[in-house]
Design a protein around this motif. Structure first.
Motif, PDB file in Angstrom:
ATOM      1  N   SER A  43     -73.266 -10.927   4.964  1.00 56.44           N
ATOM      2  CA  SER A  43     -74.077 -10.514   6.001  1.00 56.44           C
ATOM      3  C   SER A  43     -73.124  -9.264   6.510  1.00 56.44           C
ATOM      4  CB  SER A  43     -74.054 -11.303   7.355  1.00 56.44           C
ATOM      5  OG  SER A  43     -74.604 -12.412   7.122  1.00 56.44           O
ATOM      6  N   ALA A  44     -73.687  -8.524   7.694  1.00 60.90           N
ATOM      7  CA  ALA A  44     -73.115  -7.388   8.363  1.00 60.90           C
ATOM      8  C   ALA A  44     -71.808  -8.008   9.172  1.00 60.90           C
ATOM      9  CB  ALA A  44     -73.986  -6.708   9.120  1.00 60.90           C
ATOM     10  N   THR A  49     -75.278  -6.107  13.503  1.00 57.21           N
ATOM     11  CA  THR A  49     -76.590  -5.918  13.344  1.00 57.21           C
ATOM     12  C   THR A  49     -77.182  -5.415  14.596  1.00 57.21           C
ATOM     13  OG1 THR A  49     -76.656  -7.241  11.526  1.00 57.21           O
ATOM     14  CG2 THR A  49     -78.812  -6.930  12.509  1.00 57.21           C
ATOM     15  N   GLU A 128     -75.111  -4.639   6.368  1.00 53.73           N
ATOM     16  CA  GLU A 128     -74.637  -5.019   5.029  1.00 53.73           C
ATOM     17  C   GLU A 128     -74.194  -4.510   3.982  1.00 53.73           C
ATOM     18  OE1 GLU A 128     -76.999  -6.333   7.343  1.00 53.73           O
ATOM     19  OE2 GLU A 128     -76.693  -8.594   7.304  1.00 53.73           O
ATOM     20  N   PHE A 191     -79.997 -10.743   3.667  1.00 49.91           N
ATOM     21  CA  PHE A 191     -80.894  -9.989   4.722  1.00 49.91           C
ATOM     22  C   PHE A 191     -81.853  -9.029   4.130  1.00 49.91           C
ATOM     23  CE2 PHE A 191     -80.862  -7.172   8.860  1.00 49.91           C
ATOM     24  CZ  PHE A 191     -81.847  -7.994   9.331  1.00 49.91           C
ATOM     25  N   ARG A 205     -84.056 -11.850  11.279  1.00 53.64           N
ATOM     26  CA  ARG A 205     -82.769 -12.042  11.865  1.00 53.64           C
ATOM     27  C   ARG A 205     -82.204 -13.389  11.479  1.00 53.64           C
ATOM     28  NH1 ARG A 205     -80.240  -8.562  15.759  1.00 53.64           N
ATOM     29  NH2 ARG A 205     -78.389  -9.836  14.913  1.00 53.64           N
ATOM     30  N   GLY A 206     -80.797 -13.118  10.810  1.00 52.76           N
ATOM     31  CA  GLY A 206     -80.206 -14.626  10.472  1.00 52.76           C
ATOM     32  C   GLY A 206     -80.396 -14.739   8.921  1.00 52.76           C
ATOM     33  N   GLY A 207     -81.103 -13.610   8.199  1.00 49.20           N
ATOM     34  CA  GLY A 207     -81.726 -13.968   7.075  1.00 49.20           C
ATOM     35  C   GLY A 207     -80.705 -14.029   5.887  1.00 49.20           C
ATOM     36  N   SER A 208     -79.585 -13.764   6.273  1.00 49.22           N
ATOM     37  CA  SER A 208     -78.632 -13.863   5.064  1.00 49.22           C
ATOM     38  C   SER A 208     -78.747 -15.086   4.370  1.00 49.22           C
ATOM     39  CB  SER A 208     -77.351 -13.472   5.390  1.00 49.22           C
ATOM     40  OG  SER A 208     -77.052 -12.172   5.811  1.00 49.22           O
ATOM     41  N   ASP A 209     -78.659 -16.306   5.260  1.00 51.67           N
ATOM     42  CA  ASP A 209     -78.779 -17.553   4.609  1.00 51.67           C
ATOM     43  C   ASP A 209     -79.886 -17.895   3.689  1.00 51.67           C
ATOM     44  OD1 ASP A 209     -76.726 -18.405   6.703  1.00 51.67           O
ATOM     45  OD2 ASP A 209     -78.498 -18.936   8.253  1.00 51.67           O
TER      46      ASP A 209
HETATM   47  N1  ASP Z   1     -77.024  -9.354   9.723  1.00 48.09           N
HETATM   48  C1  ASP Z   1     -78.222 -10.254   9.901  1.00 48.09           C
HETATM   49  C2  ASP Z   1     -78.340 -10.421  11.326  1.00 48.09           C
HETATM   50  O1  ASP Z   1     -77.494 -10.489  11.906  1.00 48.09           O
HETATM   51  C3  ASP Z   1     -78.462 -11.249   8.757  1.00 48.09           C
HETATM   52  C4  ASP Z   1     -77.488 -12.503   9.152  1.00 48.09           C
HETATM   53  O2  ASP Z   1     -76.692 -12.194   9.943  1.00 48.09           O
HETATM   54  O3  ASP Z   1     -77.963 -13.442   8.493  1.00 48.09           O
HETATM   55  O4  ASP Z   1     -79.603 -11.150  11.518  1.00 48.09           O
END
Ligand code: ASP
Ligand code: ADP
Ligand code: MG
Length: 436
Positions: A43-44, A49, A128, A191, A205-209
């Protein structure tokens, strides 16, 4: 080319990667896993982000001074990390970071007239792009053969900007085309995806998982490990509940429920791609990598051993009463849900009665205002802000009553395995205790 056998995917999130020391620690952790082909999804760093979202707002709001200051902060913070890591050898990596900042600036100059979702996706992933540039250079400098891989060319999606849908067949094809022969470590961005014609997209958002799960699915990986700032999955957020307990084992299905109801630890879309190929997932502590973590797979035997509690804060309750005093029949419910779909707002709880429907929604955005306006034509809309939604999986009555004591329950929903109650946010503490 064929990939090496036994591919593992590691994912490191922004909560773990905040500074140069964290990147050094990541290097040590990787050195403990030699001889295995690995894909590393990043992720970033930290809250980059969020900073990029604020930069986007400044760019679209023509707020030049604010925009300049925010861009400079991003540049300075990332260059400081490069300086701390590489010292006198920083220059080549610093140049790449400078080039990314210049490219980001250029995008903001040219895209401000485009629709916001498109502008968002062309700019928000620079966190990222910078983190993977720095980390891959650091791993290479630490003696780990590494290749930076552009996720925008690996994960193929449609053009549904900000919530792109994966083209699984095309992504599998792209991964097959990768050269795996030298078994280098691949470092790629979470992401991010890209359309067939090369536009950048994001997965939410949160899409790196989710990115880690997509790659695992398409590569038929042996295992995914998500390294987090917590030791594993707990029966409640360990940062908010002082006596939460770690779950050693939990099924895909139960984890999907936990994530769907708002436990931020894992993106809700990331389980299904693993479940379909029965690829186990381990959530482990970045800071204490030798501790066992939590394992997620198809085995449901331990689900429900302990109740699981999920908090969802800053909720809005919209209570709708038909203006014509009609009953809330299927036609009215269909109409209301249609409005939610059109505006793209998710309801975290829906509770209906004969002449009322209550919708619990995430905090206000432009879309929420549009929704209220659309609904107001046919319904009297009563709105309450700043609420906390408590969801308990496998609840026992004592726990539910204990968590509700002293708070006004504004709406409630219950089925066989899940109970939800909505409370005023100002009646809810920062730090909770699970009643025993
Ligand atoms: N950097 C993105 C976010 O903050 C993706 C992630 O962290 O999963 O939403
Ligand atoms: P990352 O950047 O690695 O994706 P996140 O911040 O998205 O990390 O997710 C980790 C956070 O999830 C933890 O800091 C923790 O506060 C929170 N969390 C919420 N619910 C849970 C839970 N049930 N178990 C563990 N962590 C949880
Ligand atoms: Mg996350």
């Amino acid at each position: 080319m064929h990939r090496c056998d036994m591919t593992q995917i590691f994912k490191f999130g922004g909560a773990s990667l905040r500074d140069a020391d964290d990147i050094r620690h990541l290097g040590h952790l990787m050195a403990d896993f030699p001889g295995r082909p690995l894909v590393v999804v990043l992720s970033a760093m930290g809250k980059t982000t969020n900073a990029l979202e604020a930069l986007l707002d400044a760019a679209r709001g023509n707020d030049e001074a604010n925009y300049r200051e925010r861009l400079e902060n991003l540049r300075r913070d990332h260059l400081a990390i490069v300086g701390a890591l590489f010292g006198s050898k920083a220059s080549p990596v610093a140049q790449r970071v400078e080039a990314l900042i210049a490219e980001l600036d250029q995008h903001h100059r040219t895209l401000a007239k485009h629709a916001r979702p498109f502008h968002y996706d062309q700019t928000i992933g620079f966190g990222e792009l910078m983190s993977t540039t720095i980390v891959s250079a650091w791993l290479e400098a630490s003696g780990i053969a590494t290749r930076w891989q552009d996720a925008r060319r690996l994960i193929v999606t449609d053009d549904c900007y900000q919530a792109a849908n994966v083209d699984w067949a095309a992504t599998t094809e792209r991964l097959r085309e990768l050269a795996w022969d030298d078994c280098r470590l691949l470092v790629t961005q979470g992401f991010l995806g890209g359309t067939q014609d090369g536009q950048t997209t994001t997965l939410g958002r949160g899409g790196s998982d989710y990115s880690a799960a997509i790659l695992a699915h398409c590569l038929e990986a042996e295992r995914v490990t998500m390294w987090k700032d917590v030791p594993g999955l707990f029966n409640a957020d360990p940062r908010r509940f002082d006596n939460a307990t770690q779950l050693e084992h939990i099924s895909y299905a139960e984890t999907i429920e936990l994530a769907w109801h708002g436990a931020k630890v894992i993106h809700p879309k990331s389980l299904a791609p693993l479940q379909r190929k029965r690829i186990p997932l381990t959530v482990r502590s970045f800071k204490a990598p030798r501790t066992p973590g939590s394992t997620i797979d198809a085995d449901p035997r331990h689900d429900g051993d302990v109740p699981i509690v999920i908090l969802r804060e800053a909720q809005i309750l919209l209570t709708l009463y038909p203006r014509d005093f009609a009953l809330m029949d299927e036609a009215h419910q269909h109409d209301i849900l249609g409005h939610l779909v059109r505006v793209g707002v998710h309801a975290s709880m829906i509770d209906s009665a004969a002449m009322r429907v209550s919708l619990c929604l995430d905090r206000p955005t432009g879309r929420l205002e549009a929704l209220v306006e659309a609904l107001s034509a046919d319904y009297r809309v009563v709105r309450r802000n700043n609420l906390t939604l408590l969801t308990v999986r496998h609840p026992d009555d004592g726990l539910l009553e204990g968590l509700s004591a002293g708070r006004d329950c504004l709406a409630e929903r219950r089925n066989a395995d899940t109970a939800q109650r909505l409370f005023p946010g100002d009646q809810c503490p920062e730090s909770w205790h699970l009643p025993t």
